[in-house]
Design a protein around this motif. Sequence first.
Motif, PDB file in Angstrom:
ATOM      1  N   GLU A  57      -2.524  18.811   6.650  1.00 18.69           N
ATOM      2  CA  GLU A  57      -3.621  17.974   7.137  1.00 18.69           C
ATOM      3  C   GLU A  57      -4.360  17.290   5.997  1.00 18.69           C
ATOM      4  O   GLU A  57      -4.850  16.173   6.140  1.00 18.69           O
ATOM      5  CB  GLU A  57      -4.597  18.823   7.960  1.00 18.69           C
ATOM      6  CG  GLU A  57      -4.035  19.249   9.312  1.00 18.69           C
ATOM      7  CD  GLU A  57      -4.984  20.169  10.060  1.00 18.69           C
ATOM      8  OE1 GLU A  57      -5.909  20.710   9.411  1.00 18.69           O
ATOM      9  OE2 GLU A  57      -4.796  20.356  11.265  1.00 18.69           O
ATOM     10  N   PRO A  63      -4.597   8.936   9.357  1.00 16.25           N
ATOM     11  CA  PRO A  63      -4.389   9.721  10.582  1.00 16.25           C
ATOM     12  C   PRO A  63      -4.001   8.824  11.748  1.00 16.25           C
ATOM     13  O   PRO A  63      -4.133   7.584  11.692  1.00 16.25           O
ATOM     14  CB  PRO A  63      -5.754  10.379  10.822  1.00 16.25           C
ATOM     15  CG  PRO A  63      -6.498  10.235   9.527  1.00 16.25           C
ATOM     16  CD  PRO A  63      -5.962   9.009   8.867  1.00 16.25           C
ATOM     17  N   THR A 520     -11.662   8.795  11.271  1.00 10.58           N
ATOM     18  CA  THR A 520     -11.030   9.946  11.916  1.00 10.58           C
ATOM     19  C   THR A 520     -11.354  11.260  11.225  1.00 10.58           C
ATOM     20  O   THR A 520     -11.009  12.324  11.731  1.00 10.58           O
ATOM     21  CB  THR A 520      -9.507   9.760  11.933  1.00 10.58           C
ATOM     22  OG1 THR A 520      -9.064   9.507  10.597  1.00 10.58           O
ATOM     23  CG2 THR A 520      -9.114   8.602  12.825  1.00 10.58           C
ATOM     24  N   LEU A 546      -9.893  15.137  17.386  1.00 11.17           N
ATOM     25  CA  LEU A 546      -8.576  14.909  16.802  1.00 11.17           C
ATOM     26  C   LEU A 546      -7.562  14.678  17.918  1.00 11.17           C
ATOM     27  O   LEU A 546      -7.770  15.091  19.066  1.00 11.17           O
ATOM     28  CB  LEU A 546      -8.160  16.105  15.954  1.00 11.17           C
ATOM     29  CG  LEU A 546      -9.044  16.360  14.718  1.00 11.17           C
ATOM     30  CD1 LEU A 546      -8.740  17.713  14.103  1.00 11.17           C
ATOM     31  CD2 LEU A 546      -8.872  15.263  13.683  1.00 11.17           C
ATOM     32  N   GLU A 808       0.617  15.898  15.028  1.00 12.60           N
ATOM     33  CA  GLU A 808      -0.435  16.467  14.193  1.00 12.60           C
ATOM     34  C   GLU A 808       0.002  17.836  13.744  1.00 12.60           C
ATOM     35  O   GLU A 808       0.591  18.582  14.513  1.00 12.60           O
ATOM     36  CB  GLU A 808      -1.733  16.566  14.999  1.00 12.60           C
ATOM     37  CG  GLU A 808      -2.877  17.171  14.211  1.00 12.60           C
ATOM     38  CD  GLU A 808      -4.108  17.357  15.085  1.00 12.60           C
ATOM     39  OE1 GLU A 808      -5.116  17.812  14.542  1.00 12.60           O
ATOM     40  OE2 GLU A 808      -4.039  17.084  16.266  1.00 12.60           O
TER      41      GLU A 808
END
Length: 810
Positions: A57, A63, A520, A546, A808
Motif C-alpha cells: 500500500e 491509487p 485518496t 478506500l 487493492e
Amino acid sequence: MKKLVMIGNGMAGVRTIEEILKVAPEQFKITIFGQEPYPNYNRIKLSNILQGDTNFEDIIINPLDWYKENNIELFTGDAVTKIDVEQKRVISEQGRVVEYDELIIATGSNSFILPIPGADKIGVTGFRDIEDCEMMIKSSKQYKKAVVIGGGLLGLEAARGLLNLGMQVDVVHLMPNLMERQLDPIASSLLKTELESQGMNFLMEKETVEILGDDQVKGLRFKDGSEVEADLVVMAIGIKSNTQVARDSGIYVNRGIVVNDFMETSVPHVYAVGECAEHREIVYGLVAPLYEQGKVLASRICGNVGEPYQGSVTGTQLKVAGVDLFSAGEIFEDGSTKSIMVYNEYDGVYKKILTRNNVIVGVVLYGDTKDSTKLYRMLTKKEDISGMTSISVLQSECTGEGGSDDVASMPNDELVCGCNGVTKGAIVEAIKTQGLTTLDQVSHCTNAGRSCGRCKPMVSNILAYTLGDQFDAAAAQKTSICGCTTISREELVEEIKAKGLTSVKEVMNVLEWNNEEGCTKCRPAINYYLGMIHMDEYKDDRDSRLVNEKMHANIQKDGTYSVVPRMYGGVTTAADLKKIAEVAEKYDVPLVKLTGGQRIGLFGVKKEDLPQMWEELDMPSGYAYGKTLRTVKTCVGAQFCRYGTQDSMSLGIELEKKFERLDTPHKVKMGVSACPRNCSEAGIKDIGFVGIDGGWEIYVAGNGGVDLRPGDLLCTVKTQEEVMELTGAYLQYYRETANYLERTSKWVERMGLEHVKEVLADEATRKALNERMDQTLRKYIEPWNEAIQSEEIQDKYYAKRMITVGSESK
C-alpha cells in the motif's frame, strides 16, 4: 474529445499521463490497460517490500481513486494482445475492443530469464514485480537455501531481502567484480567485503548452465562442472523490453520499440515511452530518463512541438544493502584520462573523479555520496575545472565545509532529484509561489523525493534556505496527513473537536486544504477520524472510503469480486454450508476456497451479482476487505482437544460478535488458542489469546505478514470477562491514537508497550475507553442489508453499466 489509449500502467506511462493532464486536462478521453491487477506502483521500492521495510500500500503512486478523479478508464489484469493500426483500435486478452486517436505503448520490460535447461522449474523467478516479491516471501517460509544469479543492483537488493527473510543466500556472478557497469574494481571490492560481512556468499566468475531438480528446483550446475544447492533461484541478470504487441502489430522493433526524438514510432499516432522504447539505439532502464521522455511525449501528444528528447546522461544514485553509491559517465581510466581519488579504507569511503581535457567525464562514489549533485552537474555541463584544485573538486570531503550541502552556492539549474528531473530552482520557485512549508508539501508539489527518496535531505536543506527565519524545522519534518495539507494526524483530530467539524468537505474547507477535493490518502483518513470522534451523529461518507471498502467487496486480479460471509470463530452450521453451496452453484462461482481465516470464500463473482448473492446468503459480511476486525481464528479448544485448557471457540465467537464491523485504523486479526501449542497462530496476531491453567495470556502487536513480528505479552487474566474488558479498552485506545493505516504492530512500537500497559492498568481509564467503544458499536449496521434495501446504493455502486476494475492490497 479525442480518444487516448495507453498500453501499460507502469511508472513511465502514468507519469506521461500526469504530464498530459497538467498540459491539457480536458483534451482526451483516456483509457489505460494494465497487465498487472494493481494500480500504478513504485517498482524502485520493491526491494523495500522484500526487505520488510514497507508494504505494498505504501508504494502505490496513483491509487484507484486517482484514475476515477481524472476520468481515466482503467482495465487492470487485462493485457492488450493486438493493435489494429489500420482501424486504430486495440484488442485485449479479455476481448475488449477500444478505439483510439492517439496510442501510447508503455509496456515496460520483463526479467531476462536465462535460456538454460530447468529455467521453467518451480522455484525459479525473476525480480521485476510485486508477484515476484510475493513468490520469494512465500518460498522463504518453506525453504532456507536461495541462489541469486546476478551481482548487479537488482541481484544484490534481492539477496539482501532474502537474508532479511531468514534464507541462506549465494550470489552467482559471471564477472570478476560486482556491479561492474557502475563501479570500478576498488569500489566493487569494498562493496563485496561489506556484503560478505552482512551474510552474503559470492560465487564469482561462474556461468550457470543448468538448473537442477525434478519439478522443484534443487540446485545449479556451472560451466566448470561445480554445483550449488538451492530451493529458490532468483534471476536478476537484466531486463528485456516488452515489445511483443508492437512487433505483432507491424511496428518497427529493434532491441526496443524504435522511436524518434518525439517518442513517435514507425506508425502514425502511435508512440512508445519507457523501458520498451529504443531511442538512438539506447534502451534506458533508469527512471530519470524515462520521466524525461514522458514530458517530451506529453507535450508532443497535446499538440505542442516543444523540445525534442535528445537522450540522457545518466547518473546512478543507489543504496545497496545500506551502502550509498553513485556512478555517472565513464568509470575506467584510459590513456586520455586523469583521475582524482580519495580512498579511505578505514571509513569505507572511496571517490574517483575521471577528467579529460580539464572536464569531468566520470564519477564513482562509494560510502559518501553527498557531493554527487555537484559533480553530476559539472559532468553534464562539461564545466572547465582547469582553475580548480583537486581539493576544491572534493571540497566537502577534504575540508569538512559546506560543499554541496551549502545550498546558497548551488546554481538554480542543479539537479536535486535525479529520478524526477527536479532542479533546485524548481523547488525554490514552488516554495515561494505555493507557500510550501513542509517536506511533504514540496514532494507533493514538485515530485522531488517521490521515487527513491534519497534526495529528501537536500530538499529539506533547500526548504530551510528558502524560508530563512520563517523555517520551522519541527513543522517541516512532521508527517502531515498528505500533501494536501501541513496538518498532522494529532492536529487534525484536535481541530475537528475544537471547531465541531462534521463532514469531510467541511474539514477540507475550514482547515484550508491546498487541494479542495482532497486526495485518496486524506479523504479516507478524515472520514475515519470523523466517525471515531462523532460516534453517534456522524454519517459515514462512503465515497471517501478506500475502493474495497466503498464496494464492500475485495476486487480480484481479473476485476471480479470475492464474497466471504462471516463465520464466528471459524464455526459454522450445516444450514449455512448448504446456503453457501446453493449460492455458489446458482451464480456459477469459479472458486470456492477455505480462507486462512477459517471461512469459506467465493471468488470470481460479478459485481452486479453481489447484492443478490448476499440477500440469498442472509449471512453477515466477513469484512475480508475492510479496515476493521477481519477474523478471530480459533482452535477446537477444551471442548474437544485433549490438550486444551480453555474454551477457545466460545471466546473467539464472543470477540468476533462484539467487535465485527468496528472501524479501525487498519485491519485487525485475532487468534484464540486453548493452550500454548498455539494451533490458531495467536502469537502473531494483532491480538492473540492463549489459554493457560487458570486463565488467559493476552498478546498484542503481532504480525504474520511480510514484516513478521511475534506478539508482546500485554497481561495475564483469569476470566473471559477480563479478556473482553482489556480487549475493548486496547482496541479503543488504538482507534483513538493510531495514525490512519497504521497497523497495531507499528502503533505499539511507536507508542511503547509499557506506555500502553500503563494506560490500560488504570481502572477508570479502562472503563471510559470501553464506554466509548460500546457507544461506537451501537451505531453499526450490516452493510449488505443496507445495500439490499437501497436501490440508490445498488444503482450507484453495483449496476452492470459501471466499470470498476482494479485491485487493492489486502
